[in-house]
Write an enzyme that holds these catalytic residues in place. Structure first.
Site, PDB file in Angstrom:
ATOM      1  N   HIS A 183      -7.975  -5.090  -0.641  1.00 48.12           N
ATOM      2  CA  HIS A 183      -6.697  -4.492  -0.284  1.00 48.12           C
ATOM      3  C   HIS A 183      -6.100  -5.186   0.941  1.00 48.12           C
ATOM      4  O   HIS A 183      -6.794  -5.423   1.925  1.00 48.12           O
ATOM      5  CB  HIS A 183      -6.914  -2.997  -0.007  1.00 48.12           C
ATOM      6  CG  HIS A 183      -5.679  -2.197   0.119  1.00 48.12           C
ATOM      7  ND1 HIS A 183      -4.764  -2.055  -0.890  1.00 48.12           N
ATOM      8  CD2 HIS A 183      -5.187  -1.468   1.164  1.00 48.12           C
ATOM      9  CE1 HIS A 183      -3.783  -1.267  -0.498  1.00 48.12           C
ATOM     10  NE2 HIS A 183      -4.008  -0.909   0.757  1.00 48.12           N
TER      11      HIS A 183
ATOM     12  N   SER B 196       0.840  -1.198   0.000  1.00 47.48           N
ATOM     13  CA  SER B 196       0.000   0.000   0.000  1.00 47.48           C
ATOM     14  C   SER B 196       0.880   1.256   0.000  1.00 47.48           C
ATOM     15  O   SER B 196       1.732   1.429  -0.860  1.00 47.48           O
ATOM     16  CB  SER B 196      -0.946  -0.045   1.203  1.00 47.48           C
ATOM     17  OG  SER B 196      -1.919   0.966   1.120  1.00 47.48           O
TER      18      SER B 196
ATOM     19  N   ASP C 201      -9.424  -4.360  -4.925  1.00 45.56           N
ATOM     20  CA  ASP C 201      -8.660  -3.364  -4.190  1.00 45.56           C
ATOM     21  C   ASP C 201      -9.070  -1.944  -4.580  1.00 45.56           C
ATOM     22  O   ASP C 201      -9.187  -1.627  -5.766  1.00 45.56           O
ATOM     23  CB  ASP C 201      -7.176  -3.581  -4.491  1.00 45.56           C
ATOM     24  CG  ASP C 201      -6.250  -2.711  -3.661  1.00 45.56           C
ATOM     25  OD1 ASP C 201      -6.731  -1.932  -2.821  1.00 45.56           O
ATOM     26  OD2 ASP C 201      -5.023  -2.821  -3.870  1.00 45.56           O
TER      27      ASP C 201
END
Length: 336
Positions: A297, A169, A265
């Site tokens: 995600h 991320s 995601d």
């Protein structure tokens, strides 16, 4: 987490609500709603992985959690994993249960030495502070390449010719930006960044790929997340978040990049954008992709024992050991 109870007037001042991760108010206060637990360093009774914490920049508190697998040969040199955690630049630490256990499992299965970076977080410490902190830790790591640094685990066991940087991320965004600093400011002789692992990476742009371009709510969330983390930004075409405007992209100083995507995601489009842009940039390394369908995600952290999470970890473990044994051709690009 901020444990204070807020009044309804405070609720009216919410600037950005990204629950269950965090909530930020217009006056700059933040409620961190996840990643607040702390797992102490230890010796894992099942895997034998040892961990300890070090403070690297005393003035700021910037440091890292170090991991060492069970060593049979005291002179053995192992690949070095530099891990940078995600959390929207705002939440989580290397000490939270999710990241401690995940990095520890990578260390056990890949048999690597790991340094999990504890950078200062936004919004109190806006970007580029996280980049600066992570670069300072990387330079500290490189200072051990002559085997006379301050940390014995690195002096004795790290192979500085096999350095891998992995982040998820926002952490993947930090990995990318820190690696690019090594273009202008090379690390110590003998330190070689072999590969970057980009797990569900956070990138953006004025004209991103995929449905984000037509989903206004989704795009607004991604826009605001970047503004919260980097209020001094020039916008979505800032080269720190938009790979298409990055002047040194083709000079990315590593041999290999492995990008992980997840089908559901929120920031998938930015991750795909990064992959496609790097592919077309003229960078001459090996670029691989693992695309996992039907997952959200960082699902590998929230559900680490699922079949897809274990397959994803196995791919990352293989990536960290590529200089020890080459991957079979059928693993070079895959989807689940």
């Amino acid at each position: 987490m901020n444990s204070e109870m807020h009044s309804s007037s405070d609720e009216d001042e919410v600037f950005f609500d990204l629950r269950p991760l965090f909530r930020i108010y217009k006056d700059g206060r933040i409620d961190r709603l996840s990643g607040n637990d702390i797992v102490p360093p230890s010796i894992d009774s099942q895997t034998g992985v040892s961990s300890k914490d070090v403070v690297i920049v005393p003035e700021t508190g910037v440091g890292a959690r170090l991991f060492l697998p069970k060593i049979k040969n005291s002179g053995e040199k192992l690949p070095l994993l530099v891990y940078i955690h995600g959390g929207g630049f705002c939440v989580e630490t290397p000490f939270s249960s999710a990241y401690h256990h995940y990095v520890s499992s990578l260390v056990a299965e890949a048999k690597v030495v790991a340094v999990s970076i504890n950078y200062r977080r936004a919004p109190e410490n806006p970007l580029p502070i996280a980049y600066d902190d992570s670069w300072a830790v990387l330079q500290w790591i490189a200072s051990h390449s002559n085997r006379n640094g301050t940390e014995s685990w690195l002096n004795q066991h790290a192979d500085f010719r096999r350095v891998f940087m992995v982040g998820d991320s926002a952490g993947a965004n930090i990995v990318h930006n820190v690696a690019l600093r090594a273009v202008e400011t090379p690390l110590n002789d003998g330190v070689q960044i072999v590969g970057l692992g980009m797990v569900h990476p956070y990138f953006h742009g004025e004209e991103p790929l995929g449905p984000e371009a037509t989903d206004e709510e989704k795009r607004e969330n991604v826009d605001i997340m970047w503004l919260v983390a980097c209020p001094s930004t020039s916008g979505c075409d800032d080269p720190r978040v938009n790979p298409a405007t990055c002047p040194n992209l083709a000079r990315l100083p590593c041999k290999r990049v492995l990008v992980f995507l997840a089908g559901l995601d929120l920031v998938r489009d930015g991750g795909e954008f990064y992959y496609e842009t790097l592919k077309k940039s003229g960078w001459n390394g090996e670029l691989d992709l693992m695309d996992v369908e039907g997952e959200f995600h960082i699902f590998h952290l929230s559900n680490p024992n699922s079949q897809k999470a274990l397959a994803m970890k196995a791919r990352l473990v293989s990536f960290l050991n590529q200089d020890c044994q080459e991957l079979p051709q059928h693993l070079l690009r895959s989807s689940l």
